[in-house]
Each structure stands twice: as structure tokens, then as C-alpha cells.
Design a protein around this motif. Structure first.
Motif, short mmCIF file in Angstrom:
data_model
loop_
_atom_site.label_atom_id
_atom_site.label_comp_id
_atom_site.label_asym_id
_atom_site.label_seq_id
_atom_site.Cartn_x
_atom_site.Cartn_y
_atom_site.Cartn_z
N TYR A 59 42.89 42.75 35.90
CA TYR A 59 42.20 42.18 34.74
C TYR A 59 41.89 40.70 34.98
O TYR A 59 40.77 40.23 34.76
CB TYR A 59 43.06 42.34 33.50
CG TYR A 59 42.44 41.81 32.23
CD1 TYR A 59 41.66 42.64 31.42
CD2 TYR A 59 42.62 40.49 31.84
CE1 TYR A 59 41.09 42.16 30.26
CE2 TYR A 59 42.05 40.00 30.68
CZ TYR A 59 41.28 40.84 29.89
OH TYR A 59 40.71 40.35 28.75
N SER A 139 35.77 46.39 42.65
CA SER A 139 35.12 45.83 41.45
C SER A 139 33.66 46.24 41.37
O SER A 139 33.14 46.53 40.28
CB SER A 139 35.27 44.31 41.43
OG SER A 139 34.66 43.72 42.57
N VAL A 142 33.57 49.92 40.33
CA VAL A 142 33.89 50.09 38.91
C VAL A 142 32.71 49.69 38.04
O VAL A 142 32.43 50.33 37.02
CB VAL A 142 35.16 49.27 38.54
CG1 VAL A 142 35.38 49.28 37.03
CG2 VAL A 142 36.38 49.83 39.26
N ARG A 143 31.98 48.66 38.43
CA ARG A 143 30.82 48.24 37.65
C ARG A 143 29.70 49.28 37.68
O ARG A 143 28.96 49.43 36.71
CB ARG A 143 30.28 46.90 38.18
CG ARG A 143 31.13 45.71 37.80
CD ARG A 143 30.45 44.39 38.12
NE ARG A 143 31.30 43.25 37.82
CZ ARG A 143 31.46 42.71 36.62
NH1 ARG A 143 30.80 43.24 35.58
NH2 ARG A 143 32.25 41.67 36.42
N LYS A 145 30.18 52.79 38.77
CA LYS A 145 30.67 54.14 38.43
C LYS A 145 32.07 54.04 37.84
O LYS A 145 33.03 54.62 38.37
CB LYS A 145 30.69 55.01 39.70
CG LYS A 145 29.34 55.19 40.38
CD LYS A 145 28.43 56.13 39.59
CE LYS A 145 27.11 56.36 40.34
NZ LYS A 145 26.19 57.23 39.57
N GLY A 146 32.19 53.31 36.74
CA GLY A 146 33.49 52.97 36.19
C GLY A 146 34.43 54.12 35.94
O GLY A 146 35.54 54.17 36.48
N LYS A 147 34.01 55.09 35.11
CA LYS A 147 34.89 56.19 34.73
C LYS A 147 35.22 57.10 35.91
O LYS A 147 36.33 57.61 36.02
CB LYS A 147 34.27 56.99 33.59
CG LYS A 147 34.22 56.21 32.28
CD LYS A 147 33.67 57.06 31.14
CE LYS A 147 33.69 56.26 29.84
NZ LYS A 147 33.14 57.04 28.70
N LEU A 150 37.79 55.30 38.07
CA LEU A 150 39.06 55.33 37.35
C LEU A 150 39.72 56.70 37.47
O LEU A 150 40.93 56.80 37.74
CB LEU A 150 38.82 54.98 35.88
CG LEU A 150 40.05 54.66 35.04
CD1 LEU A 150 40.73 53.39 35.54
CD2 LEU A 150 39.66 54.49 33.57
N VAL A 184 43.09 49.35 39.38
CA VAL A 184 41.73 49.75 39.01
C VAL A 184 41.56 49.74 37.49
O VAL A 184 40.53 49.31 36.97
CB VAL A 184 41.40 51.15 39.58
CG1 VAL A 184 40.04 51.63 39.07
CG2 VAL A 184 41.40 51.12 41.11
N LEU A 185 42.58 50.19 36.77
CA LEU A 185 42.52 50.20 35.30
C LEU A 185 42.39 48.79 34.75
O LEU A 185 41.63 48.55 33.80
CB LEU A 185 43.76 50.88 34.72
CG LEU A 185 43.85 50.94 33.19
CD1 LEU A 185 42.66 51.70 32.61
CD2 LEU A 185 45.16 51.59 32.76
N TYR A 188 38.85 47.81 35.22
CA TYR A 188 38.02 48.58 34.28
C TYR A 188 38.08 47.97 32.86
O TYR A 188 37.05 47.79 32.19
CB TYR A 188 38.49 50.03 34.25
CG TYR A 188 37.70 50.92 33.34
CD1 TYR A 188 36.58 51.60 33.80
CD2 TYR A 188 38.06 51.09 32.00
CE1 TYR A 188 35.84 52.42 32.96
CE2 TYR A 188 37.34 51.90 31.16
CZ TYR A 188 36.22 52.57 31.64
OH TYR A 188 35.50 53.37 30.80
N TYR A 192 34.81 46.68 30.86
CA TYR A 192 34.28 47.50 29.78
C TYR A 192 35.00 47.31 28.44
O TYR A 192 34.56 47.84 27.42
CB TYR A 192 34.36 48.98 30.17
CG TYR A 192 33.48 49.32 31.36
CD1 TYR A 192 32.11 49.46 31.21
CD2 TYR A 192 34.03 49.49 32.63
CE1 TYR A 192 31.30 49.76 32.30
CE2 TYR A 192 33.23 49.79 33.72
CZ TYR A 192 31.87 49.92 33.55
OH TYR A 192 31.07 50.22 34.63
#
Length: 329
Positions: A59, A139, A142-143, A145-147, A150, A184-185, A188, A192
Motif C-alpha cells: 500500500y 503494480s 494490478v493497474r 488486470k487488478g482482480k 489478485l 499484491v492486496l 490493489y 482501487y
């Protein structure tokens, strides 16, 4: 801003919990080789700490816009921030606890120091640096294909942890796959945002339920394997559920400890606290007194000593940085 403060609070609680993990580990088994269930409860309740640190790290890198840097500038910046103190600590523990000064310059000695094998807690810094190495790539994924990213990291972590618990593969704290989902969470959530938070009462019920599951699974594994390390490992899907539920509760129903957050000592605190555990375990002679009161006394002494020592280290490092702007400290 409030979100960032809440994440700093999570790191602060995690810092305290790490001490409880390492102190309570000394009390898990009595002199009669029986399980200390109260020590086990403290130990498992504190197991959210390493996952929470990784969550907060992912984060923090996003909100401080580290993903906007180039790969090499980012890695060089992270290396300057953590490697000097990590290597200093690793060398210190190698000299003090292995007492094999003559082997420092051997290949085995150098590798032991570099990969953090000189003392039990240094694996986390190695895992953290592994996360830094893949952060610029993760990063971006995740931007876009975020879900999906994750979900893949979640499945990967669960499979790796289950294979380790079943002893199909060696369960190792140095295996990044056992920790990857938390990092990763964190990324994310920074990109988001979060979903609507649960009520405080529901959050507490979920935390207590998952904690009871964690304690119960530890008792079951120990009664079948007599392997205390396997029974209390943080690398478990049940600990993952507990860590996520407690982290969420601490983040979104936080206590007001803003003054303590100004210390900003978590990194140095983590490096130095095992030294005080070793010192006080000798001074207090806990092998002959594994009582509940002794655990609390030792926890308090280690916590206070580590906070004072890490605050002093932070002060001197900051002082030398001002005096020597280009220092690698």
C-alpha cells in the motif's frame, strides 16, 4: 491522509505483535513437553503481524508514488534504505550468536549474512526485498488486470501454504509464494480503494471466529505431528483469514495513537528486538519459570527496550543523514 494514518497504525500494532510472537514462542512448550495453551493463544493472536507488514508495504509504495519511478532508480532507492542496516544487523547477529568470527570471510559465512540466515527474524527483510524486486512489474499488472492478478496471487499462496503444511514441499519462510498475496492486496487496495466496511460488531465476531480456528488448527497439527514450528506457522490459509479480518478491523475501526506514530521506528525495531529477547531470556532464566506472569514481564521489558533502542538508532541515523547528505545510511 486519514487512510495513510490508519495504515501507519496497522504497522505499529504489527510491530508490537511481532514481539509477542517471538516472546511467546519461548513459552509454547513446558519443561514437561506439554503445550502451554495460553501461550499458544497469544502466539496465534499475534500472527497477523507479518501479513499486515506486507499489506502495508504494498500500500505504502503506491501512495508514495514509487510505481512512477523507473525500475533501477526504485531498486537503488530501496536498497539504500534497507540494505545497509539489514547487513549490519545480520553481521551483528552472526558475530554475537554464532560466535564464529573466523568464518565471516568464508563463502558460507558471507552467504549466511547476505541472505539473513544469521538470525531467525531476518528472513522478513529478505522477503520484503524480493517484493521490491517485483513491485514495478506487479503494480503495472494490478493497474491493468487488478482482480485477476489478485485472484492468481491468492490461489498461488494458498496452494503453496497447503503443500507446505501437508509437508509435500518444505515449508519455508523464504518462499515468496507463501506471502505474495498480502503484498499484491496492499497494492490493489491502494489503487482501487476498499469496499464498504463491515460493522464493528460483525468485524469482531469474524476476528474471534478466525482466531479460534487458528488456535484449534495449531492444537490439531501439534497433537498429530509434535512439530511446534509447523503447528504455529504464519504460512497458513487459516492465519491468512485471521490476519485479513484483524487487519481490516484495525484499519477501519482504529484507535487514536497518533502521537506514537511519530516515532517511525518499525524497521529498526524489527531488526533489534530479538537481541533483547535473547538478553532478557538469559537474565530472567525463563527455562525454569514459563509462567503467564513471566511472559508478560518479558514481553514488556523487550517492548520498552526495543522502542528506546530503535528510537535512539533513528535519531542518530537522521542526524548523520543531515551531516552527510550522500551517505548510504
Amino acid at each position: 491522509m486519514n487512510d495513510r494514518i490508519n495504515w501507519d497504525k496497522l504497522k505499529f500494532f504489527s510491530m508490537i505483535a511481532v514481539v509477542m510472537i517471538h516472546v511467546s514462542t519461548l513459552f509454547l512448550v513446558t519443561d514437561a513437553d506439554q503445550m502451554n495453551y495460553w501461550a499458544l493463544s497469544f502466539n496465534q493472536a499475534a500472527r497477523f503481524s507479518v501479513p499486515a507488514f506486507l499489506l502495508a508495504s504494498g500500500y505504502g509504495l503506491i501512495v508514495s508514488k514509487k510505481d512512477e519511478q523507473g525500475y533501477l532508480p526504485f531498486i537503488i532507492g530501496r536498497s539504500k534504505k534497507i540494505l545497509p542496516m539489514f547487513l549490519t544487523a545480520s553481521l551483528f547477529y552472526y558475530i554475537v550468536f554464532t560466535r564464529q568470527v573466523s568464518s565471516i570471510l568464508t563463502i558460507k559465512g558471507i552467504l549466511t549474512i547476505i541472505i539473513g540466515k544469521s538470525y531467525y527474524h531476518l528472513y522478513f527483510i529478505v522477503i520484503l526485498f524480493m517484493c521490491y524486486l517485483i513491485f514495478p512489474i506487479i503494480s503495472k499488472l494490478v493497474r491493468s488486470k487488478g482482480k485477476l492478478v489478485l485472484l492468481i496471487s491468492l490461489i498461488t499462496q494458498i496452494i503453496s501454504q497447503i503443500l507446505g503444511i501437508l509437508q509435500i514441499i518444505k515449508i519455508s519462510e523464504y518462499n515468496l509464494l507463501n506471502w505474495i498475496f498480502y503484498f499484491v492486496l496492499g497494492i490493489y487496495l491502494a489503487i482501487y480503494g476498499r469496499e464498504k466496511k463491515a460493522s464493528f460488531i460483525l468485524s469482531i465476531l469474524i476476528v474471534l471466529t478466525t482466531l479460534l480456528l487458528a488456535i484449534g488448527s495449531s492444537v490439531y497439527i501439534y497433537s498429530n505431528t509434535y512439530n511446534i514450528s509447523l503447528a504455529t506457522t504464519s504460512m497458513s490459509p487459516i492465519i491468512m483469514l485471521f490476519a485479513l479480518s484483524l487487519s481490516s478491523t484495525l484499519l477501519y475501526h482504529p484507535l487514536k495513537i497518533d502521537k506514537l506514530l511519530k516515532l517511525n521506528i518499525s524497521f529498526y525495531f524489527y531488526l533489534i528486538h530479538p537481541f533483547f529477547i535473547a538478553v532478557f531470556s538469559k537474565l530472567l532464566k525463563i527455562e525454569g519459570n514459563k509462567s503467564f506472569i513471566m511472559l508478560l514481564v518479558m514481553f514488556t521489558l523487550v517492548l520498552i527496550s526495543s522502542m528506546v533502542a530503535s528510537s535512539l538508532i533513528t535519531f542518530f541515523v537522521t542526524f548523520f543523514k543531515k551531516k552527510i547528505p550522500h551517505s548510504l545510511i
